[in-house]
Every structure is written in structure tokens, then in C-alpha cells.
Design a protein around this motif. Structure first.
Motif, PDB file in Angstrom:
ATOM      1  N   PHE A   1       0.833  -1.182   0.000  1.00 60.27           N
ATOM      2  CA  PHE A   1       0.000   0.000   0.000  1.00 60.27           C
ATOM      3  C   PHE A   1       0.883   1.253   0.000  1.00 60.27           C
ATOM      4  O   PHE A   1       0.653   2.204  -0.734  1.00 60.27           O
ATOM      5  CB  PHE A   1      -0.861  -0.069   1.260  1.00 60.27           C
ATOM      6  N   ALA A   2       1.928   1.223   0.822  1.00 58.04           N
ATOM      7  CA  ALA A   2       2.771   2.396   1.004  1.00 58.04           C
ATOM      8  C   ALA A   2       3.606   2.710  -0.223  1.00 58.04           C
ATOM      9  O   ALA A   2       4.050   3.836  -0.401  1.00 58.04           O
ATOM     10  CB  ALA A   2       3.685   2.198   2.212  1.00 58.04           C
ATOM     11  N   LEU A   3       3.811   1.698  -1.083  1.00 63.86           N
ATOM     12  CA  LEU A   3       4.604   1.946  -2.288  1.00 63.86           C
ATOM     13  C   LEU A   3       3.926   2.970  -3.183  1.00 63.86           C
ATOM     14  O   LEU A   3       4.574   3.621  -3.992  1.00 63.86           O
ATOM     15  CB  LEU A   3       4.822   0.640  -3.067  1.00 63.86           C
ATOM     16  N   GLN A   4       2.600   3.119  -3.028  1.00 65.66           N
ATOM     17  CA  GLN A   4       1.884   4.087  -3.860  1.00 65.66           C
ATOM     18  C   GLN A   4       1.869   5.489  -3.252  1.00 65.66           C
ATOM     19  O   GLN A   4       1.349   6.411  -3.859  1.00 65.66           O
ATOM     20  CB  GLN A   4       0.438   3.617  -4.069  1.00 65.66           C
ATOM     21  N   PHE A   5       2.427   5.629  -2.051  1.00 64.26           N
ATOM     22  CA  PHE A   5       2.388   6.941  -1.399  1.00 64.26           C
ATOM     23  C   PHE A   5       3.283   7.937  -2.134  1.00 64.26           C
ATOM     24  O   PHE A   5       4.383   7.606  -2.551  1.00 64.26           O
ATOM     25  CB  PHE A   5       2.885   6.849   0.053  1.00 64.26           C
ATOM     26  N   GLY A   6       2.786   9.151  -2.251  1.00 61.18           N
ATOM     27  CA  GLY A   6       3.610  10.217  -2.813  1.00 61.18           C
ATOM     28  C   GLY A   6       4.298  10.985  -1.698  1.00 61.18           C
ATOM     29  O   GLY A   6       4.116  10.679  -0.512  1.00 61.18           O
TER      30      GLY A   6
ATOM     31  N   GLN B   1      24.098   0.212   7.011  1.00 61.79           N
ATOM     32  CA  GLN B   1      24.354  -0.905   6.102  1.00 61.79           C
ATOM     33  C   GLN B   1      24.078  -0.533   4.647  1.00 61.79           C
ATOM     34  O   GLN B   1      24.138  -1.390   3.770  1.00 61.79           O
ATOM     35  CB  GLN B   1      23.473  -2.093   6.501  1.00 61.79           C
ATOM     36  N   GLY B   2      23.723   0.727   4.404  1.00 62.85           N
ATOM     37  CA  GLY B   2      23.511   1.168   3.033  1.00 62.85           C
ATOM     38  C   GLY B   2      22.125   0.845   2.498  1.00 62.85           C
ATOM     39  O   GLY B   2      21.918   0.793   1.292  1.00 62.85           O
ATOM     40  N   ILE B   3      21.168   0.604   3.398  1.00 57.97           N
ATOM     41  CA  ILE B   3      19.802   0.315   2.943  1.00 57.97           C
ATOM     42  C   ILE B   3      18.912   1.488   3.313  1.00 57.97           C
ATOM     43  O   ILE B   3      18.854   1.898   4.466  1.00 57.97           O
ATOM     44  CB  ILE B   3      19.260  -0.972   3.600  1.00 57.97           C
ATOM     45  N   GLN B   4      18.240   2.075   2.310  1.00 60.18           N
ATOM     46  CA  GLN B   4      17.356   3.195   2.579  1.00 60.18           C
ATOM     47  C   GLN B   4      16.034   2.658   3.123  1.00 60.18           C
ATOM     48  O   GLN B   4      15.368   1.874   2.462  1.00 60.18           O
ATOM     49  CB  GLN B   4      17.135   3.979   1.271  1.00 60.18           C
ATOM     50  N   PRO B   5      15.651   3.045   4.362  1.00 63.71           N
ATOM     51  CA  PRO B   5      14.414   2.503   4.927  1.00 63.71           C
ATOM     52  C   PRO B   5      13.199   2.985   4.142  1.00 63.71           C
ATOM     53  O   PRO B   5      13.195   4.087   3.600  1.00 63.71           O
ATOM     54  CB  PRO B   5      14.377   3.079   6.342  1.00 63.71           C
ATOM     55  N   GLY B   6      12.163   2.171   4.103  1.00 66.20           N
ATOM     56  CA  GLY B   6      10.947   2.520   3.377  1.00 66.20           C
ATOM     57  C   GLY B   6      10.265   1.259   2.897  1.00 66.20           C
ATOM     58  O   GLY B   6      10.754   0.154   3.144  1.00 66.20           O
ATOM     59  N   PRO B   7       9.133   1.429   2.192  1.00 69.30           N
ATOM     60  CA  PRO B   7       8.375   0.238   1.781  1.00 69.30           C
ATOM     61  C   PRO B   7       9.142  -0.655   0.813  1.00 69.30           C
ATOM     62  O   PRO B   7       8.836  -1.833   0.686  1.00 69.30           O
ATOM     63  CB  PRO B   7       7.124   0.822   1.130  1.00 69.30           C
TER      64      PRO B   7
ATOM     65  N   PHE C   1       7.454  -2.795  14.995  1.00 63.45           N
ATOM     66  CA  PHE C   1       8.270  -2.942  13.794  1.00 63.45           C
ATOM     67  C   PHE C   1       7.467  -2.694  12.523  1.00 63.45           C
ATOM     68  O   PHE C   1       8.043  -2.511  11.455  1.00 63.45           O
ATOM     69  CB  PHE C   1       8.886  -4.347  13.729  1.00 63.45           C
ATOM     70  N   ILE C   2       6.125  -2.714  12.610  1.00 62.88           N
ATOM     71  CA  ILE C   2       5.320  -2.562  11.388  1.00 62.88           C
ATOM     72  C   ILE C   2       5.573  -1.199  10.731  1.00 62.88           C
ATOM     73  O   ILE C   2       6.017  -1.153   9.584  1.00 62.88           O
ATOM     74  CB  ILE C   2       3.821  -2.816  11.661  1.00 62.88           C
ATOM     75  N   PRO C   3       5.331  -0.048  11.414  1.00 65.97           N
ATOM     76  CA  PRO C   3       5.615   1.227  10.736  1.00 65.97           C
ATOM     77  C   PRO C   3       7.100   1.427  10.450  1.00 65.97           C
ATOM     78  O   PRO C   3       7.464   2.044   9.446  1.00 65.97           O
ATOM     79  CB  PRO C   3       5.101   2.285  11.712  1.00 65.97           C
ATOM     80  N   THR C   4       7.955   0.881  11.317  1.00 63.06           N
ATOM     81  CA  THR C   4       9.391   1.080  11.125  1.00 63.06           C
ATOM     82  C   THR C   4       9.865   0.408   9.846  1.00 63.06           C
ATOM     83  O   THR C   4      10.568   1.018   9.032  1.00 63.06           O
ATOM     84  CB  THR C   4      10.170   0.500  12.314  1.00 63.06           C
ATOM     85  N   LEU C   5       9.486  -0.850   9.665  1.00 61.21           N
ATOM     86  CA  LEU C   5      10.012  -1.592   8.522  1.00 61.21           C
ATOM     87  C   LEU C   5       9.242  -1.325   7.239  1.00 61.21           C
ATOM     88  O   LEU C   5       9.797  -1.418   6.152  1.00 61.21           O
ATOM     89  CB  LEU C   5      10.016  -3.095   8.827  1.00 61.21           C
ATOM     90  N   THR C   6       7.940  -0.984   7.329  1.00 59.97           N
ATOM     91  CA  THR C   6       7.200  -0.799   6.086  1.00 59.97           C
ATOM     92  C   THR C   6       7.232   0.646   5.601  1.00 59.97           C
ATOM     93  O   THR C   6       7.258   0.888   4.403  1.00 59.97           O
ATOM     94  CB  THR C   6       5.732  -1.218   6.228  1.00 59.97           C
ATOM     95  N   LEU C   7       7.199   1.616   6.511  1.00 57.50           N
ATOM     96  CA  LEU C   7       7.152   3.012   6.083  1.00 57.50           C
ATOM     97  C   LEU C   7       8.482   3.725   6.297  1.00 57.50           C
ATOM     98  O   LEU C   7       8.722   4.799   5.770  1.00 57.50           O
ATOM     99  CB  LEU C   7       6.065   3.779   6.848  1.00 57.50           C
TER     100      LEU C   7
END
Lengths: 510, 151
Positions: free
Chosen positions: A142-147, A344-350, A320-326
Motif C-alpha cells: 500500500f505504502a509503495l503508492q504513497f507520494g 548498512q547502506g539500505i534506505q528505509p521505506g516500503p 516494527f510494522i511502521p518502522t520496517l514498512t514506512l
């Protein structure tokens, strides 16, 4: 059926990642360390995770995160132990265990309380992890569609909620969050490449380091506070392992509270800023209200252990739900875990779930393994934890200062960071003195750069029209909730203050 | 009868002054831009302004109509504050010049001053064992580039 098979294959992927010898080892180190620091008063998971952050540079991604999350779970288990046995909470969230756990210890039922705490914690964790497994993939899709506008509003909601739930004035909390956002602007502006607030220091061109900030305002300030107030933690009661088994009556009375507690905890865990005790006290008061024998609460009612512990651990999982998904952390610990991802070079987000599925699912499987370790570790090792409490603080605190310094220095092999640590230690003490909270500052600092970036992008797309935040339904909803949270916390703060003032007035006139 | 909550009064003043400084500094030194195309100064200037207003609100809220019975007590002593912070500075200045072991011993000595009773022998003993421990953990265990002694 399709959903089920993807679920199954995800789980298999996670198993493959988590059940390697090195990751099992990191998990075991994490949970053991977590238990240890949870037991030791004045050393919580925030300090430990910030101490461990520099070390994660030298570890593989999944190992680093598995270890840090293990510390978080472990500290949660360990924190209640001292509440129950000594009446001293190892960390704020465990304070509620003192209410009924310590009376149980005085009645010689401390072992039962500890056993039930472990069972309730394990149950709560299971509920939390199952919900995380079910909802995280849905939410991240769902969050992948967020602007940018939606992100901005959600971040603002997270920041406002986290800054207003503290003990003190919500206005001060929000102000500290703004200070954090300002600290986040130090360094190179990503859009124009211009250096901001570096005052001629090239060391600041990459910004202020998270590690000196976290260690300075949490670890150093905490050490200074603890050294100033030496407490006597000598063990008064003795107990034997065989006294730990609960009776059938204990089990019967704990069943309902565990269910209700885990439900409450799971719900509040997803909301930003509600961890750290608020939900556990709520679970406690719910049990007291619906109980047939409320008079036993505070005098050693087993429900008073089962409900808050299940609540606490369910919240740990769902946090961990909002942390790892958003990529939006709800509290300081989640902010530090996000920082570990960035290291570790990973940009947090969906996109984390789709681009690094092995990391996400491996982490989830490691939560299961960590909880199993904790149940195994906790029951036989309680005696050892209690003996550890007798380490005098005057041996412990120079070691904490030393590890803080080495950790800060080794992050970039830069002495400048040590001077930054000094400055933030001083600032942390100033904040203690003026009763300003550190957690909103850290959250503002961590989210600041992303918040500015999304804000700029959203307003660029809308050609400078702030109305964009009200036109999008998700951002409108997030902003309305944020406004509601702010208004209600200011209102309850003013009411609480008036009550206090009237009470002092009455006292004065008598 | 009016009184002030000193803690909040000072907190509000400090935060407000800091906000004002940030806003003025950002406006003077960095391009502000427009809302549609923000310059590097826009975000910090707005944040500084918000913080200045919040500081003012905190100061206004610190005015109490009834004097509070609470006594403002510092949560820490001056001696631990100085000892811990100076220990960090000492470590920072020695780590590159003398190496991990001397820096650790110096840190333990200074940190031990935080306690009301300073025992030299105990502090030295602690410093030596801590330097051994940290050498084992960070150098041998985690292979961090630290030198035990620099000559």
C-alpha cells in the motif's frame, strides 16, 4: 491459496537467512546482552543499542539487525526481573511490574511471578510477530503508492505523536522535536550542495553524527545521573527454582489478562510514541477495572503481571510494522534500528521488503528464535541475573564511559566525534536540568533529512501550494490525527496542571 | 500572587533564543528560495521561527498563579558532571597521541573522581583491567584499527 503459498515461501526464505550458524550466534548474543542490560538498572536498551551501533559497521547486514533486535527483545524480558524481585524497574516500561510483582516476591511467590512474566512475554511476542508477518507486507504494498505529500504528513504524525506522550509538557516535547529537525539540517544540503550550519568545520559537512548524539544525550547523561544518585540494590529475598511453578489457579487467572493485554499492546505498538509504559499501565488498569477482586491488585495479583507483560511484548512486535514498512520509527529504539539499516547502506521505506526480502523475513524468523532463546535463558538463569545486580556501579560506570568513547571514535576513526560526544553529553545534562525530553530530539534528528526532502518534493510538485496536504485523503487523515493528538495532549496537560495547582493550594491553606 | 516555574522559564528562553538564532542565521546566510523551489535556507528558517514561537509559549506557560510546592533540585551533582565529561575529553586527546591503553587508564582515573571517595589504587587497577578488556574485545575480537600504545 496463492497468498498462503507466498507466505510459506517467504517463511522458508527467512528460515534460510536466520538459521545459519553465524546469525543464530548474533541472535543469542543479542538476547543475552539484552537480558543482561535489562536487568542492570540504569542500562537500558537505548544505551546498549547506541553502544552497539558502531560495531554493526563490522558485521553483515542481517547479523547486525538480528543482534540489535535481539537486544530490544532481551531487555524487555530482563527489565521486569528487577521490578519483581527488588521493586526497582530495569527500564520505564517495566515499572508496572513493581505494583504486583514486588508484593508477590514479599509473599514468597516471586518465582511464580517471574515464570508467569516469561510466559506472558512469550505469548505477547508471538501475537506481535504474527501480526507483523500478516500486516507488514500488505501495508508496504500500500505504502509503495504513497507520494511525497503522504509521507510528509505521516512523518509529521509520527513526530507529533512521539513528542507529546512523554511525562512532561507536550509543548516542550514538540520544541525538542524541532531542535532535532534543526540538528538534522547540519551538513550538505542534498538539493543544492550548499553547506549549512557547519561554521567553517569541514568535519560537519556530512552532518552531525547520530552516534555521538545518541550516546551523549542518553548514555553520558544517564551515567552522570546514576553516579550522582547511588542506590542500594542489595538483594533482600531468596527464592528457589522449584517455587517458580504457577498453580492451576494462577494459570486460570492469567489466561484472560494475557489475551486482552496482547490485544491492547498490539494496537498501541503500531502507534508512534506509545511504547515505554503507557500501554502497559493501560492494560493494568483495564484488568483492575474488570476484575472480580480489584482489591487484590497492588497486593500481588497475578493478573497484574500477566496483562502488562503480554501487552508490552505484543507492542514490541507490532512497533516494527511502521518502522520496517514506512521507514517511520515510533520510538528512539526503532529510530536507532533504522539508523543501523542506513549504516548498512539500505534506505528505509516500503521498498525494503521487495528489494531485501531475505532481510525482512530473516529478521522475523530471528524474532521467533530469539523469543525461544529468551524463554530457555530466562527460567534457569534468573539466579545469575540477580547476582549480577550486585556488581557495584563504581566498577560499571567507567566501563560504560570507555565503551561509549571507543564506540564513538571507531565509527569514523575521528577524534572530532569524541568532542561532539562531549558537547552532546553536556547538552544532555542541560536537558535533564531543564526537564527537556531526549526522545523527541532523537526522532526529529533521524527523520529530519527525509522529512525535508519529502516536503520539498511535495511542494515542488504542487507548485508551492500547501493545499496539497489537505487534498490527498491519506495526508489529510494523518494531519487531522496529528492535530487531534496535539490538542488532546495539550488539553490533558493543562488539566493535570490545574489539578496539581489546586491540590497544592489546598495543602497550603490547611 | 504570581510566580514562575524557573525550569520552564529558562527552558523556554533557551529554546526560543536558539530558534531565533537559527532563523536569523539561515535567512542571512542561505538562499531562502520560494515555497515551490526551496533554497537551502527555507527549511531551517521556518523551523527556527517555529522553535522561537514554541519557546515563547513555554515561557508564557511557566507563569503560575499559584506557587508550586515543588523544589527545583538538580538531578545530578557538579562533581560527577565534570568528572565524566572531562574523562571523555582526556580520552579524546590521548587516543591518537599515546594509544588505547594510556587513554583508557587516564579515563578511568578521571572518571573515578566522580565518586565522593577517590581511591587511586582501585582506579589504576580498574583502568588496567579495562584496557586489557577493551583491547581484547575491540582489537582482537572485532579487529578494529586501534593501537594499544603509540610511541
Amino acid at each position: 491459496m496463492d497468498l498462503f503459498s507466498t507466505f510459506y515461501s517467504n517463511l522458508a526464505l527467512g528460515m534460510g537467512e536466520a538459521v545459519t550458524l553465524s546469525n543464530l550466534w548474533y541472535c543469542l548474543i543479542g538476547v543475552t546482552l539484552g537480558c543482561l542490560v535489562g536487568v542492570l538498572p540504569g542500562l537500558g536498551s537505548i544505551i546498549t543499542i547506541s553502544l552497539l551501533l558502531p560495531i554493526t559497521y563490522h558485521l553483515p547486514t542481517s547479523g547486525a539487525l538480528i543482534m540489535l533486535c535481539g537486544v530490544y527483545f532481551g531487555a524487555d524480558y530482563g527489565g521486569g526481573t528487577t521490578s519483581i524481585l527488588l521493586g526497582i524497574p530495569g527500564h520505564p516500561a517495566a515499572a508496572v511490574d513493581v505494583l504486583d510483582g514486588y508484593p508477590m516476591t514479599k509473599q514468597g511467590r516471586g518465582g511464580v511471578a517471574l515464570f508467569m512474566k516469561t510466559v506472558a512475554s512469550a505469548w505477547g511476542s508471538m501475537v506481535g510477530i504474527v501480526l507483523l508477518m500478516l500486516f507488514a507486507p500488505i501495508l508496504s504494498n500500500f505504502a509503495l503508492q504513497f507520494g511525497p505529500a503522504e509521507y510528509c504528513a505521516l512523518m509529521l504524525l509520527g513526530l507529533v505523536a512521539a513528542s507529546t506522550v512523554g511525562q512532561g509538557s507536550p509543548v516542550k516535547g514538540v520544541a525538542m522535536m524541532v531542535v532535532g529537525l534543526i540538528l538534522g539540517t547540519v551538513g550538505t544540503d542534498i538539493n543544492t550542495g550548499e553547506l549549512r550550519f557547519n561554521f567553517g568545520l569541514m568535519e560537519l559537512s556530512d552532518g552531525v553524527g547520530l552516534i555521538p548524539i545518541a550516546m551523549g544525550i542518553f548514555a553520558l547523561a544517564e551515567v552522570i545521573k546514576s553516579v550522582s544518585n547511588p542506590s542500594d540494590t542489595s538483594m533482600q529475598t531468596k527464592f528457589r527454582l522449584r517455587d517458580q511453578l504457577p498453580t492451576r489457579e494462577d494459570w486460570r487467572r492469567s489466561f484472560g489478562p494475557m489475551l486482552r493485554g496482547s490485544g491492547l499492546g498490539a494496537f498501541f505498538g503500531t502507534l508512534p510514541g506509545t511504547s515505554g509504559g503507557m500501554a502497559t499501565f493501560l492494560a493494568y488498569s483495564v484488568e483492575k477495572r474488570i476484575s472480580k477482586h480489584p482489591e487484590e491488585f497492588g497486593k500481588g495479583a497475578i493478573e497484574g503481571i500477566a496483562a502488562p507483560e503480554a501487552c508490552n511484548n505484543a507492542g514490541v512486535g507490532t512497533a516494527f510494522i511502521p518502522t520496517l514498512t514506512l521507514g517511520i520509527p515510533g520510538d528512539a529504539i526503532m529510530a536507532l534500528i533504522l539508523a543501523a539499516l542506513v549504516i548498512q547502506g539500505i534506505q528505509p521505506g516500503p521498498q525494503v521488503m521487495t528489494s531485501h526480502p531475505e532481510l525482512f523475513w530473516g529478521l522475523i524468523v530471528s524474532f521467533w528464535i530469539g523469543n525461544i532463546f529468551l524463554v530457555i535463558l530466562n527460567i534457569p538463569l534468573i539466579g545469575i541475573w540477580v547476582r549480577l545486580l550486585q556488581i557495584p556501579y563504581n566498577l560499571l560506570f567507567p566501563a560504560i564511559i570507555l565503551f561509549t568513547c571507543i564506540g564513538v571514535y571507531s565509527t569514523n576513526r575521528n577524534v572530532f566525534d569524541l568532542y561532539a560526544l562531549f558537547v552532546f553529553g553536556l547538552m544532555g545534562c542541560g536537558m535533564l536540568l531543564l526537564r527537556l525530553e531526549a526522545v523527541p530530539l532523537l526522532l526529529g534528528f533521524v527523520l529530519g533529512p527525509a522529512f525535508e526532502e519529502y516536503l520539498r518534493r511535495a511542494l515542488l510538485l504542487s507548485r508551492g501550494d500547501y493545499g496539497v496536504f489537505i487534498e490527498q485523503p491519506i495526508s489529510l487523515a494523518a494531519l487531522s490525527v496529528a492535530a487531534l493528538v496535539l490538542a488532546s495532549s495539550v488539553w490533558s496537560f493543562l488539566r493535570r496542571r490545574r489539578k496539581l495547582a489546586i491540590a497544592t493550594l489546598n495543602e497550603g491553606s490547611q | 500572587m504570581k510566580s514562575f516555574d524557573k525550569q520552564d522559564m529558562i527552558a523556554g528562553a533557551v529554546l526560543g533564543a536558539f530558534g531565533m538564532f537559527v532563523a536569523i542565521y539561515a535567512v542571512r546566510n542561505y538562499e531562502f528560495g520560494t515555497t515551490a523551489s526551496m533554497g537551502p535556507g527555507y527549511f531551517p528558517a521556518v523551523l527556527g521561527g517555529i522553535l522561537a514561537i514554541l519557546g515563547l509559549i513555554i515561557m508564557l506557560l511557566s507563569i503560575r498563579h499559584i506557587p508550586s510546592a515543588e523544589v527545583w533540585q538538580a538531578p545530578f551533582g557538579l562533581r560527577p558532571l565534570l568528572a565524566v565529561l572531562v574523562a571523555v575529553l582526556v580520552f579524546a586527546s590521548l587516543i591518537l597521541k599515546l594509544g588505547l591503553v594510556p587513554a583508557t587508564i587516564a579515563l578511568s582515573l578521571v572518571a573515578a573522581l566522580a565518586e565522593p571517595k577517590f581511591r587511586f589504587q582501585k582506579a589504576i587497577l580498574l583502568g588496567v583491567s579495562l584496557s586489557l578488556l577493551s583491547w581484547l574485545i575491540f582489537k582482537v575480537g572485532l579487529k578494529m584499527p586501534l593501537s594499544a600504545f603509540v610511541f
